[in-house]
Design an enzyme around this catalytic site. Structure first.
Site, PDB file in Angstrom:
ATOM      1  N   ARG A 134      21.168 -18.107   9.669  1.00  0.00           N
ATOM      2  CA  ARG A 134      20.662 -18.677   8.411  1.00  0.00           C
ATOM      3  C   ARG A 134      21.551 -18.263   7.232  1.00  0.00           C
ATOM      4  NH1 ARG A 134      14.918 -16.442   8.973  1.00  0.00           N
ATOM      5  NH2 ARG A 134      14.534 -17.198   6.866  1.00  0.00           N
ATOM      6  N   LYS A 143      12.739 -15.515  -3.046  1.00  0.00           N
ATOM      7  CA  LYS A 143      12.346 -16.773  -3.711  1.00  0.00           C
ATOM      8  C   LYS A 143      10.822 -16.953  -3.672  1.00  0.00           C
ATOM      9  CE  LYS A 143      14.923 -19.352  -1.027  1.00  0.00           C
ATOM     10  NZ  LYS A 143      15.491 -18.285  -0.154  1.00  0.00           N
ATOM     11  N   ARG A 160      18.865 -27.875  -0.455  1.00  0.00           N
ATOM     12  CA  ARG A 160      19.669 -26.919   0.306  1.00  0.00           C
ATOM     13  C   ARG A 160      21.004 -27.505   0.735  1.00  0.00           C
ATOM     14  NH1 ARG A 160      15.107 -23.564   2.426  1.00  0.00           N
ATOM     15  NH2 ARG A 160      15.902 -21.913   3.752  1.00  0.00           N
ATOM     16  N   ARG A 208       7.336 -14.500  11.287  1.00  0.00           N
ATOM     17  CA  ARG A 208       7.958 -15.806  11.547  1.00  0.00           C
ATOM     18  C   ARG A 208       8.938 -15.732  12.713  1.00  0.00           C
ATOM     19  NH1 ARG A 208       9.911 -18.026   5.788  1.00  0.00           N
ATOM     20  NH2 ARG A 208      11.584 -18.746   7.156  1.00  0.00           N
ATOM     21  N   ARG A 227       9.725  -8.835   7.305  1.00  0.00           N
ATOM     22  CA  ARG A 227       8.811  -9.718   6.551  1.00  0.00           C
ATOM     23  C   ARG A 227       7.585 -10.089   7.397  1.00  0.00           C
ATOM     24  NH1 ARG A 227      10.931 -15.109   3.689  1.00  0.00           N
ATOM     25  NH2 ARG A 227      11.787 -15.571   5.744  1.00  0.00           N
TER      26      ARG A 227
END
Ligand code: ADP
Ligand code: ADP
Length: 213
Positions: free
Chosen positions: A171, A13, A88, A160, A127
């Site tokens: 998640r 995203k 969400r 992160r 990431r």
């Protein structure tokens, strides 16, 4: 143009939003980025959100809706926007419906990026993002030229704290349970386009352009 980008964590995203923003001269509104800014500033809101984020759970709807309502009042969103990571939950989608009415706005598209879970876990654990400009890297698929340093501005890259395998698994469950039902909410409004989120970043972006143009 007003777009919602839906999809599980790691679907791309943020990566795709940055490309759309550049070509369409609209703004990205990422609730995840806003929450991380609050945390960096040590604000009350940031401190309240912290433990939900670190566990990979959703921050309560009231906090999110208050934060988004404040952004909607700012003129930078006037040319159009892409909502990344919001809404969400069903209450957030209803809250957004109300905000749109209040601001006399309509959504143009809801894009759902689809990527299998195994690929999401591979992407998220690798990431990294720039602490200054937010550019998103991946140690496997899109590594920086020098380890730990942003190619664009030389700032440090961050990993992160919620991009660990255990948190990512949670998640993904949270997405299935709380966020996926939103697809129906927007199907009923005839706005949804499903996008295959696998393959090359540019190839996926072409699929998005075909869907929105
Ligand atoms: P989201 O905002 O949906 O969580 P990101 O855009 O941050 O997703 O992407 C998650 C990770 O996957 C990042 O490391 C990013 O570089 C990488 N990524 C994004 N798109 C692709 C792709 N098409 N193929 C491989 N890796 C990708
Ligand atoms: P992702 O890569 O999972 O798409 P985000 O940066 O969008 O990550 O979100 C990181 C975390 O911030 C989420 O796991 C959640 O705790 C919190 N968060 C972000 N947006 C929302 C939202 N709209 N509602 C509730 N929590 C949110």
């Amino acid at each position: 143009m007003r777009i919602i980008l839906l999809g599980p964590p790691g679907a791309g995203k943020g990566t795709q939003a940055k490309l759309i923003v550049k070509d369409y001269h609209i703004q990205q509104l990422s609730t995840g980025d806003l929450l991380r800014e609050h945390r960096n500033q040590d604000s009350d809101l940031g401190n309240e959100a912290k433990h939900f984020m670190d566990a990979g759970n959703l921050v309560p709807d009231g906090i999110i809706l208050g934060m988004v309502a404040a952004e909607f009042k700012k003129p930078y969103l006037d040319p159009g926007y892409i909502l990344d990571g919001f809404p969400r939950t069903c209450p957030q989608a209803q809250g957004l419906d109300n905000l749109l009415v209040d601001h006399n706005q309509k959504l143009d598209h809801v894009l759902v990026l689809e990527v299998p879970d195994e690929e999401l876990i591979r992407r998220l654990t690798a990431r990294r993002s720039c602490s200054k400009c937010g550019y998103i890297y991946n140690l496997v698929f899109n590594p920086p030229q020098a380890e730990g340093i942003c190619d664009l501005d030389g700032a440090d890259l961050i990993h992160r704290s919620d991009d660990t395998e255990a948190t990512v698994q949670n998640r993904l469950k949270v997405y299935q349970k709380q966020t996926k039902p939103l697809i129906d909410h927007y199907e009923q409004q005839g706005l949804v386009r499903h996008i295959d989120g696998t393959g090359d970043v540019k190839q996926i972006y072409q699929r998005i352009l075909t869907a929105i143009s």
